[in-house]
Design a protein around this motif. Structure first.
Motif, PDB file in Angstrom:
ATOM      1  N   UNK A   1      80.337   4.286  69.650  1.00 37.01           N
ATOM      2  CA  UNK A   1      81.442   5.085  70.079  1.00 37.01           C
ATOM      3  C   UNK A   1      82.601   4.614  69.971  1.00 37.01           C
ATOM      4  N   UNK A   2      83.738   5.035  69.394  1.00 38.25           N
ATOM      5  CA  UNK A   2      85.034   4.655  69.464  1.00 38.25           C
ATOM      6  C   UNK A   2      85.997   5.835  70.370  1.00 38.25           C
ATOM      7  N   UNK A   3      86.506   5.194  71.470  1.00 38.53           N
ATOM      8  CA  UNK A   3      87.118   6.072  72.329  1.00 38.53           C
ATOM      9  C   UNK A   3      88.638   5.994  72.069  1.00 38.53           C
ATOM     10  N   UNK A   4      89.303   6.860  71.162  1.00 37.61           N
ATOM     11  CA  UNK A   4      90.572   6.485  70.847  1.00 37.61           C
ATOM     12  C   UNK A   4      91.431   7.076  72.089  1.00 37.61           C
ATOM     13  N   UNK A   5      92.573   6.348  72.460  1.00 38.53           N
ATOM     14  CA  UNK A   5      93.561   6.808  73.566  1.00 38.53           C
ATOM     15  C   UNK A   5      94.153   7.989  73.291  1.00 38.53           C
ATOM     16  N   UNK A   6      94.228   8.652  72.135  1.00 36.71           N
ATOM     17  CA  UNK A   6      94.847   9.798  71.740  1.00 36.71           C
ATOM     18  C   UNK A   6      93.781  10.968  71.757  1.00 36.71           C
ATOM     19  N   UNK A   7      92.642  10.801  72.479  1.00 38.35           N
ATOM     20  CA  UNK A   7      91.792  11.899  72.593  1.00 38.35           C
ATOM     21  C   UNK A   7      90.702  12.285  71.588  1.00 38.35           C
ATOM     22  N   UNK A   8      90.969  11.544  70.468  1.00 42.44           N
ATOM     23  CA  UNK A   8      89.957  11.648  69.211  1.00 42.44           C
ATOM     24  C   UNK A   8      88.641  10.595  69.774  1.00 42.44           C
ATOM     25  N   UNK A   9      87.590  11.211  69.624  1.00 40.96           N
ATOM     26  CA  UNK A   9      86.222  10.198  69.981  1.00 40.96           C
ATOM     27  C   UNK A   9      85.635  10.416  68.614  1.00 40.96           C
ATOM     28  N   UNK A  10      85.177   9.212  68.128  1.00 38.21           N
ATOM     29  CA  UNK A  10      84.528   9.056  67.000  1.00 38.21           C
ATOM     30  C   UNK A  10      83.143   8.348  67.280  1.00 38.21           C
ATOM     31  N   UNK A  11      82.088   9.377  66.888  1.00 39.14           N
ATOM     32  CA  UNK A  11      80.513   8.950  67.524  1.00 39.14           C
ATOM     33  C   UNK A  11      80.080   8.330  65.965  1.00 39.14           C
ATOM     34  N   UNK A  12      79.259   7.467  65.732  1.00 39.32           N
ATOM     35  CA  UNK A  12      78.586   7.020  64.326  1.00 39.32           C
ATOM     36  C   UNK A  12      77.142   6.229  64.622  1.00 39.32           C
ATOM     37  N   UNK A  13      76.618   6.265  63.666  1.00 36.39           N
ATOM     38  CA  UNK A  13      75.459   5.462  63.897  1.00 36.39           C
ATOM     39  C   UNK A  13      75.818   4.019  63.884  1.00 36.39           C
TER      40      UNK A  13
END
Lengths: 251, 190
Positions: free
Chosen positions: B144-156
């Motif tokens: 998981x990448x928790x972007x400070x701008x509110x965009x969260x990226x979930x990847x394998x």
């Protein structure tokens, strides 16, 4: 024509068609944060007039960088009436003269209310949709858009509330419905900053004698202040609910 | 004293501020953000980061494929589209803030760069707290990448990319990992 088909717009007891007293507002129901994808959204019901407002922004101006004003935010408003909102089905929901005029009025109202100097080179879009029109369309739109802007976290100089007023047999009426507007007297629409009492927009449908203007104006301004009390309570309730669910009071 | 937004009062000594419930992202230097390329310009890319102005990713702020260090010439400018095109998602760090408020991003580390397969979730930026790391590898089988701008990226979970973050791993993701990613997405959104 104040008496028609057996009913009267202002009865002898001083009650209107829907049972209200002349200085009584219609019942207001509000909901904030109805849309997930918009930055801010709100829904308001003023009697039978139902309006939905959505705010997107502030975001970058993507289409044209030709806008010369680099110190203020650009406020873009769109007023649209659902085809099922009026008694007869509307052919054109938006783009006709009246909608464009309403959009312009809303734009002017909010340019005077939003702190525009905080967002240079950005754009704020306000979309207003009338789901049911029963008089006071502009007012419900302004009130709904104010709530949507507060929901979006856009700083405002003050709330802006709007109210209509009319004059009937020497009695000023506040918050008139569609029937009272079409069959009754002149309609004064007022948008104001309730705390300071400053008028943002004023519009009259017909003429009446200038001697009556102060009392009708007072009644409309009083209506605006009362609406402000209602909206402010709704905002505080919403913020404390949302804040509690996120857990802000614990930090 | 009147506030211009509705929110929670934050008091630091004599400074009183009101933080609204939802705002657009206001960048700070050092934040990790996830953004989408909106436009390819002369020597930079414009990135949408859910803030009031689009952010800028300069050509000089990205790692060239292969990890070489050289001056960016005219051929690099012409082949910008080979690296990042409109619609690509990237993870980057805020390097600087321009005087008008827009952010300057950089992908100068191997952990930043173009994002491959995964799921993007948009939440309000005020919900993401500032912590030391924003890249997490969860035990349930996803990163998981928790972007400070509110965009969260979930990847394998994948191994370290030594290419400088420009290649996309487009192998088929097995169903178990897809399920883990979908579960995480539902957990975050509820």
């Amino acid at each position: 024509v104040l008496r028609m088909a057996g009913y009267e717009l202002l009865s002898d007891q001083g009650l209107r068609l829907d049972g209200r007293k002349p200085d009584e507002l219609r019942q207001i129901k509000t909901r904030l944060g109805v849309f997930g994808q918009a930055d801010g959204s709100a829904y308001i019901e003023q009697g039978n007039t139902k309006v939905l407002a959505a705010v997107y922004g502030p975001h970058d101006m993507r289409e044209s960088r030709l806008r010369p004003n680099a110190e203020k935010v650009v406020v873009n408003c769109q007023y649209s009436m659902a085809v099922f909102s009026t008694g007869e089905r509307k052919r054109r929901p938006r783009g006709d003269k009246k909608s464009l005029e309403m959009s312009q009025h809303l734009k002017q109202t909010f340019e005077a209310t939003i702190k525009t100097e905080l967002y240079p080179r950005s754009q704020i879009d306000i979309f207003v949709e009338v789901l049911q029109a029963d008089g006071g369309n502009y007012c419900a739109c302004v009130n709904a858009a104010t709530l949507a802007l507060v929901d979006a976290g856009i700083p405002l100089k003050d709330y802006v509330t709007a109210c209509t007023a009319s004059l009937m047999l020497g009695t000023p009426l506040v918050d008139i419905s569609n029937l009272e507007a079409t069959t009754g007297g002149p309609e004064l629409t007022l948008a104001a900053h309730p705390r300071s009492g400053q008028i943002v927009l004023m519009e009259m449908s017909h003429r009446f004698h200038i001697d009556h203007l102060p009392e009708v104006l007072d009644v409309a301004l009083e209506g605006c202040k009362n609406i402000y009390t209602i909206l402010d309570k709704a905002v505080r309730r919403h913020v404390s609910n949302r804040g509690a669910s996120i857990g802000w009071d614990k930090e | 004293l009147y506030a211009s937004v509705a929110g929670v009062v934050d008091r630091v000594n004599k400074l009183i501020s009101v933080l609204p419930l939802k705002t657009r992202y206001n960048g700070e230097i050092g934040d990790v953000v996830v953004g989408r390329i909106v436009e390819v310009q002369q020597k930079r890319w414009r990135v949408d980061t859910n803030s009031r102005l689009d952010s800028i990713l300069a050509l000089a702020s990205v790692n060239l494929p292969g990890g070489e260090l050289r001056r960016r010439g005219a051929e690099d400018e012409l082949s910008m589209r080979k690296y990042l095109v409109e619609g690509d998602l990237i993870s980057a760090e805020v390097q600087n803030i321009y005087h008008d408020g827009s952010l300057s991003l950089h992908t100068r580390s191997l952990k930043y760069g173009k994002l491959g397969q995964g799921c993007l979730i948009k939440v309000s930026p005020s919900l993401i707290k500032r912590r030391k790391t924003h890249f997490h590898q969860l035990a349930c089988g996803a990163s998981v990448i928790l972007g400070n701008n509110g965009f969260i990226w979930i990847s394998p979970i994948r191994g370290e990319d030594a290419e400088g973050g420009f290649t996309q791993n487009l192998e088929v993701v097995p169903e178990a990992e897809r399920e883990a990613i979908a579960r995480l997405r539902n957990v975050i959104l509820c």
